[in-house]
Scaffold this motif. Structure first.
Motif, mmCIF file in Angstrom:
data_model
loop_
_atom_site.group_PDB
_atom_site.id
_atom_site.type_symbol
_atom_site.label_atom_id
_atom_site.label_comp_id
_atom_site.label_asym_id
_atom_site.label_seq_id
_atom_site.Cartn_x
_atom_site.Cartn_y
_atom_site.Cartn_z
ATOM 1 N N ARG A 179 10.924 8.653 4.607
ATOM 2 C CA ARG A 179 9.613 7.718 3.764
ATOM 3 C C ARG A 179 8.563 9.875 4.547
ATOM 4 O O ARG A 179 8.807 10.093 5.033
ATOM 5 C CB ARG A 179 8.425 7.166 4.380
ATOM 6 C CG ARG A 179 7.203 6.985 4.048
ATOM 7 C CD ARG A 179 6.301 6.135 5.171
ATOM 8 N NE ARG A 179 4.764 5.674 4.105
ATOM 9 C CZ ARG A 179 4.792 5.183 2.746
ATOM 10 N NH1 ARG A 179 5.917 4.508 2.286
ATOM 11 N NH2 ARG A 179 3.762 4.612 2.228
ATOM 12 N N ASN A 333 6.090 8.429 -2.212
ATOM 13 C CA ASN A 333 5.947 7.152 -0.998
ATOM 14 C C ASN A 333 5.302 5.639 -2.270
ATOM 15 O O ASN A 333 6.253 4.042 -1.502
ATOM 16 C CB ASN A 333 4.656 7.549 -0.284
ATOM 17 C CG ASN A 333 5.228 8.728 0.232
ATOM 18 O OD1 ASN A 333 5.865 8.838 1.004
ATOM 19 N ND2 ASN A 333 3.760 8.509 1.252
ATOM 20 N N LYS A 336 9.104 4.742 -3.508
ATOM 21 C CA LYS A 336 10.023 3.745 -2.503
ATOM 22 C C LYS A 336 9.647 2.961 -1.937
ATOM 23 O O LYS A 336 10.509 1.854 -2.262
ATOM 24 C CB LYS A 336 9.444 4.897 -1.043
ATOM 25 C CG LYS A 336 11.225 4.478 0.306
ATOM 26 C CD LYS A 336 10.959 5.432 1.509
ATOM 27 C CE LYS A 336 11.369 5.431 2.247
ATOM 28 N NZ LYS A 336 11.089 3.922 2.805
ATOM 29 N N ASP A 337 8.257 2.375 -2.132
ATOM 30 C CA ASP A 337 7.560 0.590 -1.348
ATOM 31 C C ASP A 337 7.627 -0.075 -2.514
ATOM 32 O O ASP A 337 8.544 -1.365 -2.352
ATOM 33 C CB ASP A 337 6.385 1.302 -1.298
ATOM 34 C CG ASP A 337 5.734 1.608 0.147
ATOM 35 O OD1 ASP A 337 6.742 2.045 0.336
ATOM 36 O OD2 ASP A 337 4.634 2.185 0.084
#
Length: 403
Positions: A179, A333, A336-337
């Motif tokens: 992350r 981020n 990615k989430d």
């Protein structure tokens, strides 16, 4: 005396008609897949429209999809095309900093089955789509293609009257298993703007940029738009509202919006060598085991994947590019989430904030090619003249609805 060979059979007759979602979806999907199969041993990018052939245009104000269907000996869908119409900026008034809007059409998703090429199918699809553009008042039409796509360029520039217009860059960055923290530059703040405030900021700062959509409010309110984010070179900055912000702006600031393309379609890279797939897998494994090293692992692009698209880049000040970099880290981020593997953006080659957009050269395209055509000469030239002959500006606004 040897008889001459018989003449080749005439090409099958075909008609161009409006796409019918109830009976044409499977046939359209078959044409899409047939056109995505690259030469043997070559990598190709496959697109999965998630069962909705209209998904790439249905968020536009006006859209249409046409199919070409053979009439003899059997009815078979052998080609398709999509198009949409909107109002967008084509320049700005000379006497004051105000946008000049025009009705603008966009051609995308032209596909012709390999077995039916060189029969005029693509040309007839384009011509019929342009008729619909004109009936909706469009003054200009444009399309995007790769610079080395000779067949597409030959059709649009040589036969349909388009001319090379802009060469923006597609910048793509992988989403790593580790992350990446937002980590705004020292002494900076990162905020999410309310939709109304984001609209006001864009209209007052970017509305004179080429291709800026007049219905920017509809773009920002769309469920696929995940938010507009502002980075300011001031710690603990509190958003004062667009009026106060623009009347007394911070020394440096930057803004960008995020679009969820993963909810519209998936991509997949096919035909890659086995050793490349294994090397990419090893890099991801090492990244997961040793996340603190933040290794530049290669994402899994060999199975269907989604991506987030960044649009609406803007900013001012000496640190604006650094603030853009922080915003891109925040978008990483979010991606990615959201289970995505790439974050992408498309900007003008001369975009002042380009240096702040992280990207891998191997995944990016230094020069995409946009071609444009003026659909009707009887339109008034106005202040901008003929837009097809206008020199490029430093920036363009890439509408995420047309990706």
């Amino acid at each position: 005396m040897e008889e001459p060979p018989p003449p080749p059979p005439p090409p099958p007759a075909f008609i161009v008609r409006v796409f019918d979602p109830e009976k044409d979806s499977h046939a359209a999907e078959a044409v899409e897949h047939a056109c995505e199969d690259g030469p043997s041993g070559k990598t190709s990018l496959s697109t999965d429209l998630l069962g909705d052939p209209l998904c790439r245009v249905r968020n536009s104000p006006a859209f249409l999809m046409l199919v070409a269907e053979t009439t003899s000996p059997t009815r078979l869908v052998v080609g398709l095309i999509r198009g949409c119409v909107k109002t967008a900026t084509c320049g700005k008034k000379a006497h004051r900093d105000a946008p000049i809007f025009t009705k603008l059409a966009y051609v995308l998703g032209l596909r012709v089955s390999p077995a039916h090429r060189r029969m005029g199918v693509g040309l007839q699809l384009v011509l019929r789509m342009e008729e619909w553009f004109r009936s909706n008042g469009a003054e200009y039409s444009y399309m995007a293609t790769e610079k080395d796509n000779e067949a597409s360029l030959r059709l649009f520039t040589s036969r349909c009257g388009y001319r090379e217009f802009r060469t923006p860059s597609i910048l793509v960055n992988p989403v790593h298993p580790h992350r990446r923290l937002p980590a705004s530059p020292r002494g900076a703040s990162l905020l999410r703007l309310p939709v109304r405030d984001a609209e006001a900021l864009y209209r007052r700062r970017l509305s004179t940029v080429e291709f800026f959509p007049r219905d920017i409010d509809a773009v920002l309110k769309n469920p696929l738009s995940l938010g507009t984010f502002l980075a300011v070179a001031a710690p603990g900055y509190v958003w004062p509202g667009p009026d106060k912000f623009l009347s007394d702006p911070p020394e440096s600031w930057a803004v960008v919006s995020v679009w969820n393309s993963a909810a519209v379609f998936k991509l997949e890279l096919r035909g890659a060598a086995t050793w490349k797939k294994r090397l990419a897998k090893v890099s991801r494994l090492a990244d997961r085991i040793l996340p603190f090293l933040k290794l530049p692992s290669v994402p899994d692009l060999f199975h269907p994947f989604g991506f987030y698209f960044l649009y609406g880049f803007g900013g001012e000040g000496k640190r604006a590019a650094d603030l853009v970099k922080a915003l891109c880290g925040h978008a990483h981020n979010l991606a990615k989430d959201g289970g995505c593997r790439l974050v992408a953006a498309e900007v003008a080659a001369s975009e002042p904030l380009r240096s702040g957009i992280p990207h891998w050269k191997r995944l990016s395209c230094a020069e995409d090619l946009w071609c444009v055509k003026r659909l009707a000469e009887e339109y008034s030239d106005g202040e901008v003249g003929d837009w097809t002959k206008a020199p490029p500006g430093p920036s363009i606004f890439v509408d995420p609805r047309e990706i």
